[in-house]
Write an enzyme that holds these catalytic residues in place. Structure first.
Site, PDB file in Angstrom:
ATOM      1  N   THR A  51      37.012  -7.407 -35.946  1.00  0.00           N
ATOM      2  CA  THR A  51      38.358  -7.505 -36.502  1.00  0.00           C
ATOM      3  C   THR A  51      38.622  -8.904 -37.036  1.00  0.00           C
ATOM      4  O   THR A  51      39.076  -9.076 -38.173  1.00  0.00           O
ATOM      5  CB  THR A  51      39.392  -7.149 -35.424  1.00  0.00           C
ATOM      6  OG1 THR A  51      39.096  -5.842 -34.901  1.00  0.00           O
ATOM      7  CG2 THR A  51      40.798  -7.140 -36.009  1.00  0.00           C
ATOM      8  N   THR A  52      38.337  -9.919 -36.232  1.00  0.00           N
ATOM      9  CA  THR A  52      38.519 -11.298 -36.673  1.00  0.00           C
ATOM     10  C   THR A  52      37.679 -11.599 -37.906  1.00  0.00           C
ATOM     11  O   THR A  52      38.093 -12.350 -38.785  1.00  0.00           O
ATOM     12  CB  THR A  52      38.157 -12.273 -35.542  1.00  0.00           C
ATOM     13  OG1 THR A  52      38.980 -11.987 -34.409  1.00  0.00           O
ATOM     14  CG2 THR A  52      38.358 -13.718 -35.953  1.00  0.00           C
ATOM     15  N   TYR A 143      33.509  -0.642 -28.690  1.00  0.00           N
ATOM     16  CA  TYR A 143      34.573  -1.571 -29.053  1.00  0.00           C
ATOM     17  C   TYR A 143      35.895  -0.807 -29.055  1.00  0.00           C
ATOM     18  O   TYR A 143      36.176  -0.040 -29.967  1.00  0.00           O
ATOM     19  CB  TYR A 143      34.259  -2.169 -30.424  1.00  0.00           C
ATOM     20  CG  TYR A 143      35.247  -3.193 -30.949  1.00  0.00           C
ATOM     21  CD1 TYR A 143      36.228  -3.767 -30.142  1.00  0.00           C
ATOM     22  CD2 TYR A 143      35.173  -3.599 -32.277  1.00  0.00           C
ATOM     23  CE1 TYR A 143      37.112  -4.700 -30.643  1.00  0.00           C
ATOM     24  CE2 TYR A 143      36.055  -4.541 -32.793  1.00  0.00           C
ATOM     25  CZ  TYR A 143      37.016  -5.083 -31.979  1.00  0.00           C
ATOM     26  OH  TYR A 143      37.902  -6.003 -32.482  1.00  0.00           O
ATOM     27  N   LYS A 173      33.813  -3.649 -25.117  1.00  0.00           N
ATOM     28  CA  LYS A 173      34.727  -4.725 -25.489  1.00  0.00           C
ATOM     29  C   LYS A 173      36.111  -4.104 -25.502  1.00  0.00           C
ATOM     30  O   LYS A 173      36.430  -3.281 -26.358  1.00  0.00           O
ATOM     31  CB  LYS A 173      34.406  -5.325 -26.852  1.00  0.00           C
ATOM     32  CG  LYS A 173      35.441  -6.382 -27.258  1.00  0.00           C
ATOM     33  CD  LYS A 173      35.183  -6.992 -28.628  1.00  0.00           C
ATOM     34  CE  LYS A 173      36.291  -7.989 -28.953  1.00  0.00           C
ATOM     35  NZ  LYS A 173      36.141  -8.607 -30.292  1.00  0.00           N
ATOM     36  N   GLY A 199      39.460  -8.731 -24.826  1.00  0.00           N
ATOM     37  CA  GLY A 199      39.691  -9.285 -26.152  1.00  0.00           C
ATOM     38  C   GLY A 199      41.113  -9.676 -26.485  1.00  0.00           C
ATOM     39  O   GLY A 199      41.429  -9.871 -27.656  1.00  0.00           O
ATOM     40  N   ASP A 201      43.781 -12.553 -25.750  1.00  0.00           N
ATOM     41  CA  ASP A 201      43.927 -13.872 -25.130  1.00  0.00           C
ATOM     42  C   ASP A 201      45.077 -13.936 -24.130  1.00  0.00           C
ATOM     43  O   ASP A 201      44.952 -14.480 -23.040  1.00  0.00           O
ATOM     44  CB  ASP A 201      44.178 -14.923 -26.212  1.00  0.00           C
ATOM     45  CG  ASP A 201      43.084 -14.967 -27.275  1.00  0.00           C
ATOM     46  OD1 ASP A 201      42.542 -13.902 -27.589  1.00  0.00           O
ATOM     47  OD2 ASP A 201      42.793 -16.057 -27.763  1.00  0.00           O
ATOM     48  N   GLU A 202      46.224 -13.384 -24.538  1.00  0.00           N
ATOM     49  CA  GLU A 202      47.443 -13.540 -23.752  1.00  0.00           C
ATOM     50  C   GLU A 202      47.363 -12.876 -22.381  1.00  0.00           C
ATOM     51  O   GLU A 202      48.082 -13.257 -21.457  1.00  0.00           O
ATOM     52  CB  GLU A 202      48.654 -12.979 -24.506  1.00  0.00           C
ATOM     53  CG  GLU A 202      48.939 -13.665 -25.835  1.00  0.00           C
ATOM     54  CD  GLU A 202      48.246 -12.985 -26.995  1.00  0.00           C
ATOM     55  OE1 GLU A 202      48.832 -12.948 -28.089  1.00  0.00           O
ATOM     56  OE2 GLU A 202      47.114 -12.489 -26.827  1.00  0.00           O
TER      57      GLU A 202
END
Length: 275
Positions: A51-52, A143, A173, A199, A201-202
């Protein structure tokens, strides 16, 4: 799967795809990008074309070129190069899986198709199985990113019994917010020694409590998380912070104004200097 598998753990960089100002892939940045991750971020494993990395905005040929460049430049430097091979067409996914095996990738990841969606976990497992047959000796990871695919299946249901269909399966993932489902994935994976990588961060601290083995994230190394961040913003900020020419995102994503990215980058630098 005949070869021994190194378990995927720790921090894994979900990488951006460098583009020129004209929107073409810029392979010349890959080598310096790898050096930056290793020397400045102490990260030695990567997850590419996800995605990134705007994987679904790239052609199959572009994805092959990028995967080959990461494997070539990362040889003897990176510990693991995981190539995302998921596509809307199973034939494209199979071809990318075959190619990943041929260039020496360390694993493949596969997302669920999201236009014609699998109706249940059985259908998705079968899809994953058919892709895995084109790279039978590479570790395969599912994923799971329902926020992007719109596929509302529990990842734990997909994992249930998958080892009987895909001998090369090595984990998931998990890029979702359902910590109950994540916990079930961790529990099921323990008996198989699979990796569960997180996956978002928060929510990483909560995921670590549940027992995930590491994180595949794009923004952890900037020390900040803020509402409204997206690939376009993050990519431009990455350019400002690292000095690497990441270029613009590909349409339909719009480029982040440089002034906005510079302001964020300055805050990041101020924060890191104070810590």
């Amino acid at each position: 799967m005949s070869r021994s598998v190194k378990k995927l753990t720790g921090l894994v960089a979900a990488t951006f795809t460098p583009l020129t100002a004209e929107g073409e892939i810029n392979l010349s940045v890959i080598g310096p990008y790898i050096d930056y991750l290793i020397e400045k971020q102490n990260v030695k494993s990567v997850f590419i074309n996800g995605t990134t990395g705007e994987g679904f905005s790239l052609t199959v040929d572009e994805r092959k070129q990028l995967a080959a460049a990461w494997c070539q430049h990362g040889k003897a430097k990176l510990e693991q190069v995981i190539v995302h091979v998921g596509c809307m067409s199973i034939k494209d996914s199979q071809e990318l899986a075959r190619h990943a095996a041929s260039i020496g990738a360390d694993g493949i990841a596969v997302i669920s198709p999201s236009y014609f969606k699998p109706i249940n976990a059985d259908a998705l497992r079968l899809y994953l199985k058919e892709v895995s047959t084109y790279a039978p000796d590479l570790p395969m990871y599912y994923y799971h990113i329902p926020g992007m695919t719109g596929v509302a299946l529990d990842a734990a249901d997909v994992l249930n019994g998958i080892e009987r269909m895909i001998p090369s399966f090595q984990g998931v993932k998990y890029t979702g917010t359902d910590l109950r489902d994540l916990g079930q994935c961790v529990c099921y994976s323990q008996s198989h020694n699979w990796s569960v990588m997180f996956g978002i961060d928060e929510q990483l601290l909560g995921a670590l409590v549940l027992g995930v083995h590491g994180a595949e994230v794009y923004f952890y190394h900037y020390y900040l998380c803020s509402a409204g961040f997206d690939v376009s913003v993050n990519k431009q900020v990455m350019s400002e912070v690292s000095g690497l020419a990441m270029g613009p995102p590909r349409l339909p994503l719009l480029q982040c104004p440089v002034s906005k990215a510079q302001a964020i980058a300055q805050k990041i630098k101020d924060f890191s200097q104070g810590h």
